[in-house]
Design an enzyme around this catalytic site. Structure first.
Site, PDB file in Angstrom:
ATOM      1  N   LYS A   1      37.584 -34.585 -34.591  1.00  0.00           N
ATOM      2  CA  LYS A   1      38.518 -34.860 -33.848  1.00  0.00           C
ATOM      3  C   LYS A   1      39.899 -34.149 -34.353  1.00  0.00           C
ATOM      4  CE  LYS A   1      42.067 -37.723 -32.167  1.00  0.00           C
ATOM      5  NZ  LYS A   1      43.499 -37.603 -32.473  1.00  0.00           N
TER       6      LYS A   1
ATOM      7  N   ASP B   1      40.769 -23.949 -20.908  1.00  0.00           N
ATOM      8  CA  ASP B   1      40.049 -25.052 -20.458  1.00  0.00           C
ATOM      9  C   ASP B   1      39.587 -26.197 -21.535  1.00  0.00           C
ATOM     10  OD1 ASP B   1      38.393 -27.338 -19.528  1.00  0.00           O
ATOM     11  OD2 ASP B   1      37.542 -25.857 -18.033  1.00  0.00           O
TER      12      ASP B   1
ATOM     13  N   HIS C   1      51.863 -39.567 -40.789  1.00  0.00           N
ATOM     14  CA  HIS C   1      51.792 -39.991 -39.634  1.00  0.00           C
ATOM     15  C   HIS C   1      53.002 -41.291 -39.308  1.00  0.00           C
ATOM     16  CE1 HIS C   1      47.972 -39.510 -37.603  1.00  0.00           C
ATOM     17  NE2 HIS C   1      48.391 -40.271 -36.533  1.00  0.00           N
TER      18      HIS C   1
HETATM   19  C1  MEV Z   1      44.126 -37.880 -36.170  1.00  0.00           C
HETATM   20  O1  MEV Z   1      44.636 -37.631 -34.916  1.00  0.00           O
HETATM   21  C2  MEV Z   1      43.016 -37.224 -36.747  1.00  0.00           C
HETATM   22  C3  MEV Z   1      42.731 -37.469 -38.210  1.00  0.00           C
HETATM   23  O2  MEV Z   1      41.941 -38.714 -38.090  1.00  0.00           O
HETATM   24  C4  MEV Z   1      41.538 -36.584 -38.508  1.00  0.00           C
HETATM   25  C5  MEV Z   1      40.829 -36.940 -39.914  1.00  0.00           C
HETATM   26  O3  MEV Z   1      40.602 -38.001 -40.008  1.00  0.00           O
HETATM   27  O4  MEV Z   1      40.257 -36.105 -40.417  1.00  0.00           O
HETATM   28  C6  MEV Z   1      43.649 -37.914 -39.268  1.00  0.00           C
END
Ligand code: MEV
Length: 440
Positions: free
Chosen positions: A280, A296, A393
């Site tokens: 992700k 896309d 974050h």
């Molecule tokens: C957050 O959008 C993405 C992460 O969770 C990816 C990861 O854990 O490697 C920080």
């Protein structure tokens, strides 16, 4: 009780907005005002957006950020990224800068093959079907001559078509499996047009094939569609450096850092719960560039995750190793992208994003996107194995919280400075904000 609406698509934009606002919101005036606020003043531009899809009522904004300093195969790129998640562009930029001083990203195209299939049902002798397919193959191809003419002139076209017997998986199920080269186009329309022609030819020729029984003649075409599983439309991007060059890192030594990175990837390789989140993070970078360049992202997501599970277990798209004191970190990801056709020449932002990327062809864009994905994963893992993810974050999320609280520009400035030295959790930000307001 809300009643269903007839003929919604025939209403004018104003009427649609009114209906939605009056039917589904408590404050319809405010809803209408917000929806209209996002209309462009440029009427032509607004009409363009209205016509991208059906039932448009307004535009939905995402920020477009730039991650500069991406050195890819010795060429410097500033990568446009469209994304709402606060720390993604910052993480990409930081990782790009880090690797810029260590040789940058080295990328290569492994393949550019696209796939499409005609799925059909055939009730009968499979050996007969096989002979029939061999016989009609020239006709299948000659019937698409006009569709593929231009693509062939440019060096693309149909690579291969073959009959596949899938009746073990599903009784009577067979397919024509086709592979294509669509050059700089994503190629969806080209592929689907070829497939629909194959399907028509298959059906018609079967009706006239004398070796078939009555039943065998009645081939049922179920569907003809490209596949977003493109394991052979593949790109590799890599960064590497001597372990000692991984200095700048926190409290741990370069070797500890490298080993922990390798372990973090190893965990994502064996543990699907971690692999999904790991990937992700990669897609944070990939999707943001895909969106900005008018490609896309759903197709790319589907294909990337299928690739991550290609060996029967979902696993990491990136890899890491330490050999002879060299740290290596790389990704292999399928990316079926286009830089012509679709939105690429229609959407002014997309045109501009492609210009900022120095008008890449599809292969170059694959390499840029793979580098963005790798950078994102490097950035995420670097935080995860050192400070933890929340520090960066929350630093980026701070402004979102302050905006939610209705902070003024001056308050935002004061609190951003304050949280440079303090840990920014949601409750700490709220407390500091309230404190600041009471002091006043
Ligand atoms: C957050 O959008 C993405 C992460 O969770 C990816 C990861 O854990 O490697 C920080």
């Amino acid at each position: 009780m809300i009643k269903p609406i007839e003929g919604f698509s025939k209403l004018s934009k104003e009427e649609k907005i009114k209906w939605v606002a009056n039917t589904y919101t408590n404050n319809s005036e405010e809803t209408i005002e917000i929806l209209k606020k996002y209309w462009s003043n440029d009427k032509k531009l607004q009409q363009l957006h209205d016509e991208f899809i059906e039932n448009t009522i307004t535009n939905f904004y995402l920020p477009l950020g730039i991650a500069p300093n991406f050195l890819i195969n010795n060429k410097l790129y500033a990568i446009p990224m469209a994304i709402e998640e606060s720390s993604v562009v910052a993480a990409a930029s930081k990782a790009a800068k880090f690797w810029q001083n260590r040789g940058g990203f080295k990328t290569s195209i492994i393949g550019t093959e696209k796939v499409g299939q005609v799925h059909f049902m055939y009730h009968g002798d499979t050996a007969k079907l096989s002979s029939f397919f061999t016989k009609i193959k020239p006709k299948l191809l000659s019937n698409v001559a006009s569709i593929i003419k231009n693509m062939e002139k440019r060096g693309g076209g149909i690579n291969n078509i073959e009959l596949r017997d899938k009746s073990v998986d599903l009784p009577n199920y067979h397919q024509i499996h086709c592979t294509f080269e669509t050059l700089d186009a994503m190629g969806a329309n080209f592929i689907n047009s070829c497939l629909e022609s194959f399907a028509d030819t298959l059906k018609e020729e079967a009706l006239n094939y004398s070796n078939f029984t009555e039943r065998e003649r009645r081939i049922e075409i179920v569907m003809s569609i490209l596949s977003n599983n493109t394991p052979n439309c593949l790109v590799r991007a890599e960064v590497s450096c001597p372990v000692d060059d991984l200095k700048e890192h926190h409290d741990i030594s370069p070797l500890e850092f490298a080993e922990k990175m390798v372990r973090a990837v190893a965990i994502a390789k064996v543990e699907p719960y971690r692999a999904v989140t790991h990937n992700k993070g990669i897609m944070n970078g990939v999707d943001a560039v895909i969106l900005a360049t008018g490609n896309d992202f759903r197709a790319i997501e589907a294909g990337a995750h299928a690739y991550a599970a290609k060996d029967g277990k979902y696993t990491s798209l990136t890899h890491a190793s330490i050999e002879n004191n060299i740290f290596r970190f790389w990704i292999e990801i399928p990316l079926a992208l286009g830089t012509v056709g679709g939105l690429t020449s229609l959407h002014p932002m997309v045109r501009m994003a492609l210009e900022i990327l120095q008008r890449p062809n599809a292969k170059e864009l694959m390499q840029i996107v793979a580098s963005a994905g790798l950078a994102q994963n490097f950035g995420a893992l670097r935080s995860l194995i050192t400070t933890g993810i929340q520090q960066g974050h929350m630093k980026m999320h701070l402004l979102n919280i302050l905006n939610q609280l209705g902070a003024t520009t001056a308050e935002k400035k004061t609190l951003t400075t304050y949280f440079k030295k303090h840990t920014a959790t949601h409750s700490a930000v709220v407390a500091a904000f309230e404190n600041l307001r009471t002091q006043k």
